[in-house]
Structure formats: structure tokens, C-alpha cells
Motif scaffolding. Sequence first.
Motif, PDB file in Angstrom:
ATOM      1  N   CYS B 154       0.799  -1.228   0.023  1.00  0.00           N
ATOM      2  CA  CYS B 154      -0.097  -0.011   0.007  1.00  0.00           C
ATOM      3  C   CYS B 154       1.116   1.304  -0.088  1.00  0.00           C
ATOM      4  CB  CYS B 154      -0.869  -0.055   1.295  1.00  0.00           C
ATOM      5  SG  CYS B 154      -2.355  -1.084   0.832  1.00  0.00           S
ATOM      6  N   PHE B 164      -4.066  10.701  -2.362  1.00  0.00           N
ATOM      7  CA  PHE B 164      -4.384  11.422  -1.187  1.00  0.00           C
ATOM      8  C   PHE B 164      -3.183  11.960  -0.385  1.00  0.00           C
ATOM      9  CE2 PHE B 164      -5.684   7.014  -1.113  1.00  0.00           C
ATOM     10  CZ  PHE B 164      -4.605   6.313  -0.048  1.00  0.00           C
ATOM     11  N   LEU B 169      -3.221   8.098   4.050  1.00  0.00           N
ATOM     12  CA  LEU B 169      -2.512   6.998   3.756  1.00  0.00           C
ATOM     13  C   LEU B 169      -2.476   6.349   5.352  1.00  0.00           C
ATOM     14  CD1 LEU B 169      -0.488   5.043   2.346  1.00  0.00           C
ATOM     15  CD2 LEU B 169       1.396   6.417   3.211  1.00  0.00           C
ATOM     16  N   ASN B 172      -6.035   5.235   6.555  1.00  0.00           N
ATOM     17  CA  ASN B 172      -6.662   3.955   5.751  1.00  0.00           C
ATOM     18  C   ASN B 172      -5.958   2.721   6.065  1.00  0.00           C
ATOM     19  OD1 ASN B 172      -8.475   4.994   4.084  1.00  0.00           O
ATOM     20  ND2 ASN B 172      -7.124   5.899   2.574  1.00  0.00           N
ATOM     21  N   LEU B 173      -4.546   2.814   6.395  1.00  0.00           N
ATOM     22  CA  LEU B 173      -3.784   1.732   6.776  1.00  0.00           C
ATOM     23  C   LEU B 173      -3.896   1.263   8.169  1.00  0.00           C
ATOM     24  CD1 LEU B 173      -0.321   2.281   5.121  1.00  0.00           C
ATOM     25  CD2 LEU B 173      -1.796   0.220   4.863  1.00  0.00           C
ATOM     26  N   LYS B 175      -6.852   1.599   9.780  1.00  0.00           N
ATOM     27  CA  LYS B 175      -8.064   1.167   9.976  1.00  0.00           C
ATOM     28  C   LYS B 175      -8.001  -0.371   9.489  1.00  0.00           C
ATOM     29  CE  LYS B 175     -10.990   4.818   8.105  1.00  0.00           C
ATOM     30  NZ  LYS B 175     -11.598   4.879   6.882  1.00  0.00           N
ATOM     31  N   LEU B 176      -7.328  -0.743   8.457  1.00  0.00           N
ATOM     32  CA  LEU B 176      -7.030  -2.299   7.851  1.00  0.00           C
ATOM     33  C   LEU B 176      -6.281  -2.864   8.835  1.00  0.00           C
ATOM     34  CD1 LEU B 176      -6.300  -1.255   4.349  1.00  0.00           C
ATOM     35  CD2 LEU B 176      -8.330  -2.533   5.134  1.00  0.00           C
ATOM     36  N   ILE B 177      -5.211  -2.423   9.584  1.00  0.00           N
ATOM     37  CA  ILE B 177      -4.367  -3.224  10.457  1.00  0.00           C
ATOM     38  C   ILE B 177      -5.246  -3.420  11.927  1.00  0.00           C
ATOM     39  CG2 ILE B 177      -2.152  -2.994  11.841  1.00  0.00           C
ATOM     40  CD1 ILE B 177      -0.964  -1.440   9.532  1.00  0.00           C
TER      41      ILE B 177
END
Lengths: 184, 184
Positions: B154, B164, B169, B172-173, B175-177
Motif C-alpha cells: 500500500c 490522497f 495513507l 486508511n492503513l 483502519k485495515l491493520i
Amino acid sequence: MSIYKEKREQTKNSLINSFWEIYEKKSLDKITIKNITDKAGYNRATFYVHFKDINDILQCIENQLFDSFDKMFKLTDIENYDQEYLLKKSIDLFTLNTRYYRLLLSPKGDPYFVETCKEKLKTLFHSIEKNNSSFTSNNVDFFLEYTVSGLISCILYWFESQPFPVEDLFNNLYKLIAACTLLD
Amino acid sequence: MSIYKEKREQTKNSLINSFWEIYEKKSLDKITIKNITDKAGYNRATFYVHFKDINDILQCIENQLFDSFDKMFKLTDIENYDQEYLLKKSIDLFTLNTRYYRLLLSPKGDPYFVETCKEKLKTLFHSIEKNNSSFTSNNVDFFLEYTVSGLISCILYWFESQPFPVEDLFNNLYKLIAACTLLD
DNA sequence: CATATATACAACACGTTGTCGAGTTTTGAT
DNA sequence: ATCAAAACTCGACAACGTGTTGTATATATG
């Protein structure tokens, strides 16, 4: 005519197989064309009848894998897929041709092959996720990048050590993917 | 003594810089030692005074990056890190040396370098996650593999298009992790 | 100043590449 | 049976990249 083509195919396959056996031991930049033709029992010039160079013979193998990939995921059927089914079939695809994928996806392999695999998987997962309105356009791409690279890395990781049965590979991956999908 | 070392450093750096400029345009296997020494203005044999081969000069650059990596994450401090802080610093690290990372992590780059980066990040994230008893030993490794490879991909994806700002960055990361961490 | 060492260079031998023309064997057509 | 085409072999070639060796020049040391 048919025997001509058969013979040609046979020679070509013999070269491809010899190349792959060497590739399983040596890194790509250490492999010479003489290595390949010696192992296959042909003259060095014969190589150039069938292939342009060493990269060409690798691409030939990769294209065969892409064909089997596309055959597995007919684009017309995708509408009926769900995340679970897609993940299952992806694992099937990679485990079916383990011999090739475990090398090509590894650090010793071909990064451009990995890239293409990722793009293909992205397309599939995207067509499933497109109804999920919770993602903005940018977020979808980001989510796909995260998911697919994680997916491929984990399958490769599983290839290497096989620490648990394939069902657990599926379950673990499904949990991870589903968790990321459910974000706002 | 001081002039020797200075001269040596200067020549070595000149060769490294010339190599990198060529590497930014050509793929590694097309680069010859003559290419490098010509650009730097030295004799081809001088290359061998400083480096063993082309891979050696690449490793030299990679080691410098690893040094800056280790300097950023002093192992003694890790106890005090949390996931958020670690992610922030990771993004900092990659963005600081964008010029090198964006190439080395890409398909044109060095898969072994990517592998080492992944291992280093895994160690860091593992030391944070080790108190989280919800993971079994196998699951931790699996989670780390998924997270770290997604993370790197990513960041590279963001390097390419920068769709963005860097804050997004991170968000978003994160949240995913975080979503993957909260699994049973 | 004399000696030792470090740096860079020019030349060498070697291996690989890609290509070519000529020759051999196997297959297909008349 | 004869001839043409295809698949492969063989030997040779120039071009290029590699890695090593011996040598000249610059610098440091006693």
C-alpha cells in the motif's frame, strides 16, 4: 503436418522442462542457454528456433499459467461469485500448480508475474465488492491492494512451511479479508 | 591517510550515484559495469577495487537503508511503542528515502530487499502484538505476513499515484491493520 | 629522501550471446 | 520412388561483458 507440429511441440516442451529444472536450483541470471540445451539434449542453436532469449522461455511458462487462471475464472460467471467462493477458487488455483507458483511468486521469482497475478485477482475481487457502497473509489483500490498482496504473500508463506491444513489457510484468510471488508 | 580515505570514499560514492542514476532508467540485468564507470568517469577495473560485482553495489545501498531503518527503531524503545506510533514511524521511514524505496520495493526492484524489510517490520509489529493473547503462535505469523505485505504494497501504491495526502495513507492503513488485529 | 602502500589504469584471457550458412535426417506430397 | 519442406545439428563468427594481472602514479611513513 501433424507429426511436424508434434515434434516441434515436443522439443519446445523438453526445453521448457529443462529450463524449469535448472531454474528450481539456480537463479535466473546464472542460467545460460547452453545449460538448457545441454540438459535437454539439443544443440544451442535449436533454442533460438523456439525462443528469443531466456526471458522468452520464462514468459512462455507464465502465459500457460495465465491461461489456466483465465479458464478458472470465466468473466461471465463472476456475477454469481461471492467473497468466500472466490477465495476458495483462488487457493485452488495456486495449490494446483504449486510447483510453478511457489517459485514464481517467491523472491527468487518474477516480480512482474506477481504484479500481473495481483492485478487479475484485484479485478475479480473488485467485481464482487463493487456493490459495497461503503467504499469510495480511492478506498476500493487501496483495500484491493492491501487484500490481494496479503492474500498472495500468505499463500506463499503457507507453501513454504505448510504449518496447518489447507482448510485453516482458507479460514484464516477469510477472517482477515472479511474483517477489512466491513470497514466504513 | 586522510586523503586516501577521502579519495576512496569519493570514488565509491561517485560509482554508487552513477549506478543509481542508471538503475532508475534501466533494469538491473541490462546494466553493465562499463555503463557505471563510464558515467562516473573511471576505468572499468576501478569498479573491482571497490565492489565485487553489480549486486555488491546494490547491496551497499541497501545496507545504508537498513542502517537508517535500525537507527529509527532502536530495539530498546520498542516496549513503549503502540500500533499507531509504529505505523506512523514506518510511513516516515519510507517517505524519507522515497527515492530509493520506491524503486527497490517495486517490481523492478530487489525481491530480497523487500523480504528483509518485511522481516524487520514483522519483528517490530510482533513485539507489540505479543501481549495480545488472542493469537496462537501460527496465527501470529500469519497475521504478520498479511499485515506487513499489505502495508508495504500500500505504501508503494501510494508512492506511485499519491491519490490522497499522507494523513489519509496513515488513516486508511491504520483502519485495515486495526480491523485484522481485533480477530479472535 | 627512501620505502611502502593505496589508487587507478591498460591489456589480457575467457565465457556467453545471437546469428549465419551449410549439411543431415525425418516427414509429407506427387 | 522422388522431390520439397521442416526440424535439428554443426562449426564458426563478431560483439560484448567479465574478472584478473601487471604497472604507473600519487600519497603516506620512517
